[in-house]
Design a protein around this motif. Structure first.
Motif, PDB file in Angstrom:
ATOM      1  N   GLY A  89       0.810  -1.208   0.000  1.00 35.37           N
ATOM      2  CA  GLY A  89       0.000   0.000   0.000  1.00 35.37           C
ATOM      3  C   GLY A  89       0.842   1.256   0.000  1.00 35.37           C
ATOM      4  N   GLY A  93       0.469   4.216  -2.720  1.00 32.29           N
ATOM      5  CA  GLY A  93       0.203   5.603  -2.364  1.00 32.29           C
ATOM      6  C   GLY A  93       1.287   6.547  -2.838  1.00 32.29           C
ATOM      7  N   HIS A 114      -1.928   9.800   6.025  1.00 28.74           N
ATOM      8  CA  HIS A 114      -0.882   8.780   6.134  1.00 28.74           C
ATOM      9  C   HIS A 114       0.334   9.150   5.277  1.00 28.74           C
ATOM     10  N   ASN A 154      -6.973  10.598   4.514  1.00 31.15           N
ATOM     11  CA  ASN A 154      -7.324   9.211   4.815  1.00 31.15           C
ATOM     12  C   ASN A 154      -8.843   9.064   4.734  1.00 31.15           C
ATOM     13  N   ASP A 183      -6.379   7.694   1.033  1.00 30.38           N
ATOM     14  CA  ASP A 183      -5.765   6.452   1.500  1.00 30.38           C
ATOM     15  C   ASP A 183      -6.845   5.667   2.249  1.00 30.38           C
ATOM     16  N   ASP A 184      -7.212   4.512   1.682  1.00 27.70           N
ATOM     17  CA  ASP A 184      -8.313   3.707   2.217  1.00 27.70           C
ATOM     18  C   ASP A 184      -7.809   2.411   2.849  1.00 27.70           C
ATOM     19  N   SER A 185      -6.573   2.427   3.337  1.00 27.53           N
ATOM     20  CA  SER A 185      -5.975   1.208   3.865  1.00 27.53           C
ATOM     21  C   SER A 185      -6.836   0.557   4.944  1.00 27.53           C
ATOM     22  N   HIS A 186      -7.439   1.376   5.804  1.00 25.71           N
ATOM     23  CA  HIS A 186      -8.247   0.829   6.899  1.00 25.71           C
ATOM     24  C   HIS A 186      -9.721   0.704   6.526  1.00 25.71           C
ATOM     25  N   SER A 212      -6.055   4.888  -2.929  1.00 31.42           N
ATOM     26  CA  SER A 212      -4.923   3.972  -2.823  1.00 31.42           C
ATOM     27  C   SER A 212      -4.938   3.382  -1.432  1.00 31.42           C
ATOM     28  N   GLY A 213      -4.152   2.319  -1.242  1.00 30.68           N
ATOM     29  CA  GLY A 213      -4.091   1.767   0.103  1.00 30.68           C
ATOM     30  C   GLY A 213      -3.547   0.364   0.148  1.00 30.68           C
ATOM     31  N   SER A 214      -3.376  -0.088   1.369  1.00 27.66           N
ATOM     32  CA  SER A 214      -2.887  -1.434   1.639  1.00 27.66           C
ATOM     33  C   SER A 214      -4.053  -2.420   1.659  1.00 27.66           C
ATOM     34  N   GLY A 224      -0.944  -3.877  -2.365  1.00 29.50           N
ATOM     35  CA  GLY A 224      -1.566  -2.561  -2.327  1.00 29.50           C
ATOM     36  C   GLY A 224      -2.317  -2.331  -3.619  1.00 29.50           C
TER      37      GLY A 224
END
Length: 356
Positions: A89, A93, A114, A154, A183-186, A212-214, A224
């Motif tokens: 991710g 990003g 982030h 985020n 950032d939509d990792s969570h 983007s994100g993990s 990612g």
């Protein structure tokens, strides 16, 4: 007991440390896929089929079809025109923001954004809160002549659990061209109607929209992703980063596509657990957002108290080693109702002791 737990085995909802068993309420594996044996078996099947890794560039003359299959599926179900999968991710990003930053005259960065989507050598505006930042954006948008503006944020504040909303962007003056990178990792696995995060929630905003994100948190995959317009992602595919970087292990992408029903089952379990804890009076007194499975503890002493009763929660200095500890309870799909009810009992005792 030290606050650092060095383990030599798998981390699940139960862990053993110094000959004592603990219930684990930390981490970011919101869907608890590591506890799903059938998913592990599909990864093993993918390893046999595609090998343990794929160290070739995506533009190599020998390619694996699983990458394009995964990107097509993820983009379609996320509601995005296009997708690019990456090995992490952070790489996703960084690549997205590095591509976008030189194409915009102004960059507006939300508090707590982030580092994965923070452009280098760009000063970050200091704002006391998300609301203060949004007010600043409105004022700036009104003052500036017609410009290209990049907005970075985020989807979630995981430290002080809050799911962000972006409807306010509709109120900005139309004289500007806006690009929004989230950032939509969570968010993957948690936000939205399925497991694909926030893209479909905000795709109708009057902006060029990218996410983007993990995928290594809620979806438990070492990968990612970037989601966004075909034209922009097509240009990103021409960059040296895309052409030179190795992609993620193909076995996980295979397991994802073959195990969509497993992910959906875990998503339902997560939301059932969130409904349960949100209905408990003690959890309701904690810092939380009803749409996110993280609950903030303001008093670090509570971390030690919970540990004495067999619960390990998230507690460490962030974002730097000099900052105070961020203390949180993280609920996952893998937790059983009995785990949650027992935790509620201990929290109730804490509230009574502190006369809250």
């Amino acid at each position: 007991m030290d606050s650092i737990y060095n383990l030599g085995s798998k981390i699940g909802t139960k862990i053993r440390y110094q000959n004592k068993d603990f219930s684990f309420f930390s981490g970011t594996s919101y869907l608890g896929m590591g506890e799903v044996k059938a998913f592990e078996e599909k990864i093993t099947e993918g390893l046999r089929r595609y090998g343990i890794s794929h160290g070739l560039s995506r533009i190599n003359n020998v390619r694996l079809d699983i990458y394009e299959k995964f990107e097509s599926h993820f983009a379609l179900d996320a509601g995005a025109p296009d997708a690019i999968v990456w090995s992490s991710g952070f790489l996703a990003g960084n690549t997205a923001v590095d591509f976008l930053r030189t194409r915009h005259q102004h960059i507006w960065i939300a508090p707590g954004t982030h580092p994965a989507v923070l452009p280098s050598e760009v000063s970050i505006q200091s704002h006391s809160s998300q609301e203060a930042w949004k007010t600043w954006c409105r004022i700036e948008a009104a003052k500036l002549p017609a410009s290209n503006i990049l907005i970075l944020s985020n989807s979630v504040d995981v430290l002080h659990p809050t799911v962000y909303h972006f409807d306010w962007i509709r109120e900005l003056p139309s004289k500007h061209e806006y690009t929004l990178l989230i950032d939509d990792s969570h968010g993957f696995g948690v936000l939205g109607e399925g497991i694909y995060g926030c893209y479909h929630l905000w795709k109708h905003l009057p902006v060029n929209f990218l996410v983007s994100g993990s995928l290594g948190k809620g979806l438990s995959m070492p990968a990612g992703i970037i989601l966004g317009p075909k034209e922009i992602l097509g240009k990103i595919r021409m960059t040296a980063t895309y052409r030179g970087a190795s992609p993620p292990p193909p076995a996980y992408l295979f397991a994802f596509l073959e195990g969509l029903d497993l992910f959906e089952n875990q998503r339902k379990k997560l939301h059932a657990n969130m409904s349960l804890v949100n209905s408990l009076d003690t959890f309701g007194k904690l810092e939380h957002d009803p749409n996110f499975p993280v609950y903030g503890l303001k008093d670090v002493a509570w971390v030690d108290h919970l540990e004495k009763f067999g619960f390990i929660v998230s507690s460490f200095p962030y974002p730097t080693s000099h900052d105070p500890c961020i203390n949180r309870i993280v609920v996952s799909a893998a937790h059983e109702a009995t785990d949650l009810e027992r935790l509620d009992q201990v929290l109730t005792e804490l509230f009574m002791m502190n006369q809250v």
